[in-house]
Design an enzyme around this catalytic site. Structure first.
Site, PDB file in Angstrom:
ATOM      1  NE  ARG A  27      40.330  39.048  35.640  1.00 36.68           N
ATOM      2  CZ  ARG A  27      41.021  38.076  35.033  1.00 36.68           C
ATOM      3  NH1 ARG A  27      41.864  37.312  35.719  1.00 36.68           N
ATOM      4  NH2 ARG A  27      40.887  37.865  33.738  1.00 36.68           N
ATOM      5  CB  ILE A  53      36.619  37.131  32.582  1.00 40.89           C
ATOM      6  CG1 ILE A  53      36.839  38.407  33.399  1.00 40.89           C
ATOM      7  CG2 ILE A  53      37.640  36.085  32.976  1.00 40.89           C
ATOM      8  CD1 ILE A  53      36.699  38.188  34.928  1.00 40.89           C
ATOM      9  CB  SER A  54      38.770  41.378  29.199  1.00 40.98           C
ATOM     10  OG  SER A  54      37.693  41.347  28.306  1.00 40.98           O
ATOM     11  CD  GLN A  55      46.178  41.187  29.179  1.00 39.21           C
ATOM     12  OE1 GLN A  55      45.862  41.085  27.995  1.00 39.21           O
ATOM     13  NE2 GLN A  55      47.359  41.598  29.574  1.00 39.21           N
TER      14      GLN A  55
END
Ligand code: SAM
Length: 209
Positions: A27, A53-55
């Protein structure tokens, strides 16, 4: 590895292919350099242009909810950093992803190319209209929250296909819903959990500011 065990498998995601993809893809490569030390925290992070950016847990949950086996053609709306598209590329045969902010689309395309994820095509445009060139799709995931599921996306979902999307208020909390197309005019909707996403803006989403 720790992030996947603690925040994803540890919170109930069971799909072994999703867990393997997330163990494999760093990530940190999809977040700004100034945020690399936070890349494995289980939370969204800013990526510029007032987007995130999503969890990681939510990325895993949405991917699992799509019930992918590897042969599918997938459409993602909201490319953002490209991280979810990278995860999806490991879970499906072909991924088309659409981003409304051109500089984010360009940056994500470069990052995906660096990882040689050649089954992902990044497009720039209004994803509330879907991407009709490659429709229909076996799975559609929308990573921004709209007032309703756009009609264009329902029309581009193949019979038997699944669509996962946050639906509800433009800020704050929304419902993550899964819509399954059970027949030509037969759609079944389930609410999976509460989430908080940035707004889906466009012709069949929230109005542009
Ligand atoms: N999936 C992304 C990732 O892995 O980094 C996270 C996406 S972020 C939570 C939501 C994205 O949706 C933003 O990049 C935003 O610009 C994009 N977006 C909002 N409305 C859109 C639209 N109509 N079409 C395409 N993208 C849209």
């Amino acid at each position: 590895m720790e992030m996947v065990e603690r925040d994803i498998a540890g919170r109930g995601v069971r799909d072994a292919r999703v867990l393997a993809a997330m163990r494999d893809l760093p990530r940190e490569a999809f977040v700004p350099a100034s945020r690399r030390d936070q890349a494995y925290d289980d939370r969204p992070l800013p990526i510029g242009a007032r987007q995130t950016i999503s969890q990681p847990y939510i990325v895993a949950l949405m991917c699992e909810a799509l019930q992918l086996t590897g042969d599918e053609r997938v459409l993602e709306i909201g490319t953002g950093s490209g991280y979810a598209a990278a995860v999806l590329s490991r879970l499906a045969a072909q991924v088309d992803t659409v981003e409304r902010i051109p500089e984010l689309a360009e940056r994500a395309a470069r990052q995906l190319a660096e990882f040689k994820l050649n089954n992902v095509r990044v497009h720039s445009g209004d994803g509330t209209l879907g991407w009709s060139d490659a429709a229909p799709y076996d799975a559609i995931v929308v990573t921004a929250a709209g007032p309703d599921v756009p009609q264009a996306l329902l029309a581009q979902l193949a019979p038997g296909g699944r669509l996962v999307m946050p639906v509800g208020a433009s800020r704050g909390s929304q419902h993550l819903v899964r819509v399954t197309r059970e027949g030509q005019d037969d759609y079944r909707s389930e609410s999976l959990c509460e989430v908080a996403f940035v707004p889906l803006m466009g012709e069949q989403g929230w109005p542009e500011p």
